[in-house]
Design a protein around this motif. Structure first.
Motif, PDB file in Angstrom:
ATOM      1  N   PRO A   1      -0.467   8.320 -69.369  1.00 48.12           N
ATOM      2  CA  PRO A   1      -0.577   9.330 -68.465  1.00 48.12           C
ATOM      3  C   PRO A   1      -0.275  10.778 -69.355  1.00 48.12           C
ATOM      4  CG  PRO A   1       1.089   7.867 -67.674  1.00 48.12           C
ATOM      5  CD  PRO A   1       0.810   7.283 -69.118  1.00 48.12           C
ATOM      6  N   ALA A   2      -0.856  11.737 -68.765  1.00 46.01           N
ATOM      7  CA  ALA A   2      -0.572  13.060 -69.210  1.00 46.01           C
ATOM      8  C   ALA A   2       0.667  13.506 -69.435  1.00 46.01           C
ATOM      9  CB  ALA A   2      -1.279  13.997 -68.352  1.00 46.01           C
ATOM     10  N   ASP A   3       1.662  13.087 -68.508  1.00 48.03           N
ATOM     11  CA  ASP A   3       3.218  13.334 -68.645  1.00 48.03           C
ATOM     12  C   ASP A   3       3.594  12.212 -69.507  1.00 48.03           C
ATOM     13  OD1 ASP A   3       2.683  11.650 -66.590  1.00 48.03           O
ATOM     14  OD2 ASP A   3       4.464  12.840 -65.241  1.00 48.03           O
ATOM     15  N   SER A   4       3.636  11.850 -70.759  1.00 45.51           N
ATOM     16  CA  SER A   4       4.000  10.893 -71.450  1.00 45.51           C
ATOM     17  C   SER A   4       4.257  11.230 -72.952  1.00 45.51           C
ATOM     18  CB  SER A   4       3.289   9.576 -71.365  1.00 45.51           C
ATOM     19  OG  SER A   4       1.710   9.619 -72.116  1.00 45.51           O
ATOM     20  N   ILE A   5       5.192  10.541 -73.766  1.00 45.19           N
ATOM     21  CA  ILE A   5       5.351  10.678 -74.947  1.00 45.19           C
ATOM     22  C   ILE A   5       5.742   9.326 -75.523  1.00 45.19           C
ATOM     23  CG2 ILE A   5       6.718  11.509 -76.979  1.00 45.19           C
ATOM     24  CD1 ILE A   5       7.781  13.813 -75.143  1.00 45.19           C
ATOM     25  N   THR A   6       4.999   9.020 -76.626  1.00 41.55           N
ATOM     26  CA  THR A   6       4.991   7.423 -77.283  1.00 41.55           C
ATOM     27  C   THR A   6       5.782   7.909 -78.358  1.00 41.55           C
ATOM     28  OG1 THR A   6       3.104   6.708 -76.085  1.00 41.55           O
ATOM     29  CG2 THR A   6       3.673   5.440 -78.169  1.00 41.55           C
ATOM     30  N   TRP A   7       6.811   7.063 -78.900  1.00 43.77           N
ATOM     31  CA  TRP A   7       7.640   7.168 -80.028  1.00 43.77           C
ATOM     32  C   TRP A   7       7.314   5.874 -80.711  1.00 43.77           C
ATOM     33  CZ3 TRP A   7       9.598   9.480 -75.671  1.00 43.77           C
ATOM     34  CH2 TRP A   7      10.222  10.731 -75.690  1.00 43.77           C
TER      35      TRP A   7
ATOM     36  N   GLY B   1       6.703  -0.658 -73.608  1.00 48.07           N
ATOM     37  CA  GLY B   1       6.957  -1.162 -74.979  1.00 48.07           C
ATOM     38  C   GLY B   1       5.930  -1.899 -75.526  1.00 48.07           C
ATOM     39  N   HIS B   2       5.311  -1.358 -76.550  1.00 44.55           N
ATOM     40  CA  HIS B   2       4.146  -2.083 -77.180  1.00 44.55           C
ATOM     41  C   HIS B   2       4.635  -2.863 -78.613  1.00 44.55           C
ATOM     42  CE1 HIS B   2       0.217  -3.062 -79.171  1.00 44.55           C
ATOM     43  NE2 HIS B   2      -0.463  -2.228 -78.335  1.00 44.55           N
ATOM     44  N   PRO B   3       4.551  -4.223 -78.540  1.00 47.19           N
ATOM     45  CA  PRO B   3       5.161  -5.076 -79.648  1.00 47.19           C
ATOM     46  C   PRO B   3       4.521  -5.092 -80.835  1.00 47.19           C
ATOM     47  CG  PRO B   3       4.138  -6.489 -78.083  1.00 47.19           C
ATOM     48  CD  PRO B   3       3.987  -4.833 -77.398  1.00 47.19           C
ATOM     49  N   TRP B   4       3.103  -4.887 -81.011  1.00 40.56           N
ATOM     50  CA  TRP B   4       2.528  -4.671 -82.225  1.00 40.56           C
ATOM     51  C   TRP B   4       2.227  -3.638 -82.710  1.00 40.56           C
ATOM     52  CZ3 TRP B   4       0.090  -7.831 -78.290  1.00 40.56           C
ATOM     53  CH2 TRP B   4       0.564  -9.016 -77.966  1.00 40.56           C
ATOM     54  N   GLU B   5       2.186  -2.370 -81.927  1.00 45.28           N
ATOM     55  CA  GLU B   5       2.120  -1.091 -82.340  1.00 45.28           C
ATOM     56  C   GLU B   5       3.569  -0.418 -82.776  1.00 45.28           C
ATOM     57  OE1 GLU B   5       0.020   3.188 -81.317  1.00 45.28           O
ATOM     58  OE2 GLU B   5       1.196   2.054 -79.546  1.00 45.28           O
ATOM     59  N   HIS B   6       4.735  -1.318 -82.372  1.00 43.19           N
ATOM     60  CA  HIS B   6       5.960  -0.805 -82.496  1.00 43.19           C
ATOM     61  C   HIS B   6       6.157   0.362 -81.799  1.00 43.19           C
ATOM     62  CE1 HIS B   6       9.631  -1.137 -85.123  1.00 43.19           C
ATOM     63  NE2 HIS B   6       9.760  -2.036 -84.179  1.00 43.19           N
ATOM     64  N   THR B   7       5.947   0.637 -80.954  1.00 44.18           N
ATOM     65  CA  THR B   7       6.111   1.963 -80.073  1.00 44.18           C
ATOM     66  C   THR B   7       6.741   1.759 -78.477  1.00 44.18           C
ATOM     67  OG1 THR B   7       3.949   1.780 -79.046  1.00 44.18           O
ATOM     68  CG2 THR B   7       4.215   3.173 -81.054  1.00 44.18           C
ATOM     69  N   ILE B   8       7.270   2.858 -78.199  1.00 41.28           N
ATOM     70  CA  ILE B   8       7.647   3.003 -76.513  1.00 41.28           C
ATOM     71  C   ILE B   8       6.852   3.910 -76.158  1.00 41.28           C
ATOM     72  CG2 ILE B   8       9.871   3.835 -76.988  1.00 41.28           C
ATOM     73  CD1 ILE B   8      10.720   1.876 -74.739  1.00 41.28           C
ATOM     74  N   CYS B   9       6.520   3.868 -74.903  1.00 40.86           N
ATOM     75  CA  CYS B   9       5.941   5.139 -74.302  1.00 40.86           C
ATOM     76  C   CYS B   9       6.857   5.299 -73.131  1.00 40.86           C
ATOM     77  CB  CYS B   9       4.495   4.618 -73.891  1.00 40.86           C
ATOM     78  SG  CYS B   9       3.673   6.200 -72.847  1.00 40.86           S
ATOM     79  N   VAL B  10       7.186   6.831 -72.964  1.00 41.15           N
ATOM     80  CA  VAL B  10       7.926   6.937 -71.808  1.00 41.15           C
ATOM     81  C   VAL B  10       7.129   8.104 -71.050  1.00 41.15           C
ATOM     82  CG1 VAL B  10      10.114   8.183 -71.099  1.00 41.15           C
ATOM     83  CG2 VAL B  10      10.127   6.875 -73.099  1.00 41.15           C
ATOM     84  N   MET B  11       7.175   7.562 -69.552  1.00 41.87           N
ATOM     85  CA  MET B  11       6.285   8.217 -68.680  1.00 41.87           C
ATOM     86  C   MET B  11       6.802   8.906 -67.617  1.00 41.87           C
ATOM     87  SD  MET B  11       3.591   5.121 -68.472  1.00 41.87           S
ATOM     88  CE  MET B  11       4.638   3.617 -68.447  1.00 41.87           C
ATOM     89  N   GLY B  12       6.158  10.002 -67.160  1.00 42.60           N
ATOM     90  CA  GLY B  12       6.707  10.752 -65.980  1.00 42.60           C
ATOM     91  C   GLY B  12       7.681  11.791 -66.231  1.00 42.60           C
ATOM     92  N   ALA B  13       7.590  13.021 -65.687  1.00 41.31           N
ATOM     93  CA  ALA B  13       8.211  14.166 -65.790  1.00 41.31           C
ATOM     94  C   ALA B  13       9.943  13.947 -65.806  1.00 41.31           C
ATOM     95  CB  ALA B  13       7.774  15.315 -64.868  1.00 41.31           C
ATOM     96  N   PRO B  14      10.195  13.054 -64.454  1.00 42.30           N
ATOM     97  CA  PRO B  14      11.652  13.092 -64.200  1.00 42.30           C
ATOM     98  C   PRO B  14      12.245  12.175 -65.177  1.00 42.30           C
ATOM     99  CG  PRO B  14      10.298  12.026 -62.515  1.00 42.30           C
ATOM    100  CD  PRO B  14       9.263  12.727 -63.611  1.00 42.30           C
ATOM    101  N   LEU B  15      11.614  11.119 -65.817  1.00 44.48           N
ATOM    102  CA  LEU B  15      12.235  10.418 -66.900  1.00 44.48           C
ATOM    103  C   LEU B  15      12.146  11.208 -68.389  1.00 44.48           C
ATOM    104  CD1 LEU B  15      13.655   7.920 -67.606  1.00 44.48           C
ATOM    105  CD2 LEU B  15      11.294   6.677 -67.905  1.00 44.48           C
TER     106      LEU B  15
END
Length: 179
Positions: free
Chosen positions: A43-49, A133-147
Motif C-alpha cells: 500500500p501507499a502507506d507502507s515501509i518495508t525494512w 513478512g517475506h521469507p525469501w526477500e528477508h523483509t518485513i513490510c509495515v502497513m497503515g498510518a496508525p501502525l
C-alpha cells in the motif's frame, strides 16, 4: 465466536475466505520463484525494512525488540472489541483479540511476525494496518498510518535499512550511514 484466551484457529471455509480476501486485496503472488518482489502490492502507506540486521544478533536482542515493538503497536492500534488475523502461509492461521491475551497464554500470540521460511502476516480484519513478512526477500513490510506512526523511528533504529516505501524504492536505503 468462541475465543478462549483471545485466540481462535481459522479453519475450513473461513480459513479459505480470509486467504481469498488477502490474495485479492494485496494481489498476493506467493512462491520462491516469483520473478518480482515484493510478493504483494504494498500500500501507499507502507515501509518495508530489510531483516538483514537481525543476522548478527547475539541473544536475539534486536529480534525480540522488533517483535515486542510490533506486537505492542498492533495491540495499541486495535480497539479492545476488535480482532487481528495472523496468517502463516500453509500453516495454522488465527483470529486473535489482542486485549484478551494475557501473560498466562505463553507465547503471548500464537505466531511471530518474523518470516521463518514462510510468509507471515499480521493484519487488522479490515486490512487497514498490519505486517507482511517475506521469507525469501528477508523483509518485513509495515502497513497503515496508525501502525507506522507508532513504529517507524524505532524500526529504523533496530533494522537500519529501508527497502521500499509505498511499494517503490526507498530513498533512505541505509539508515546506519545517515546518522
Amino acid at each position: 465466536m468462541d475465543m478462549a484466551g483471545g485466540v481462535e484457529k481459522l479453519e475450513g471455509p473461513e480459513y479459505e475466505q480470509v486467504w481469498d480476501r488477502f490474495e485479492q486485496r494485496f494481489e498476493f503472488r506467493p512462491g520462491m520463484e516469483c520473478p518480482t518482489w515484493p510478493a504483494i502490492k504494498e500500500p501507499a502507506d507502507s515501509i518495508t525494512w530489510s531483516l538483514d540486521a537481525l543476522d548478527d544478533d547475539p541473544g536475539y536482542v534486536k529480534l525480540d525488540a522488533m517483535i515486542d515493538l510490533l506486537n505492542g503497536a498492533l495491540w495499541a492500534c486495535t480497539p479492545p472489541e476488535r480482532t487481528l488475523l495472523i496468517l502463516d502461509w500453509h500453516h495454522d492461521c488465527y483470529r486473535i483479540r489482542p486485549h484478551a491475551i494475557t501473560a498466562e497464554h505463553a507465547p503471548r500470540w500464537p505466531a511471530s511476525m518474523m518470516p521463518d521460511g514462510d510468509y507471515n502476516i499480521h493484519l487488522a480484519e479490515d486490512f487497514r494496518y498490519g505486517t507482511f513478512g517475506h521469507p525469501w526477500e528477508h523483509t518485513i513490510c509495515v502497513m497503515g498510518a496508525p501502525l507506522l506512526q507508532r513504529v517507524t523511528e524505532d524500526l529504523d533504529s533496530i533494522l537500519l535499512q529501508r527497502v521500499r516505501e509505498g511499494g517503490g524504492p526507498s530513498d533512505r536505503r541505509n539508515i546506519r550511514t545517515e546518522r
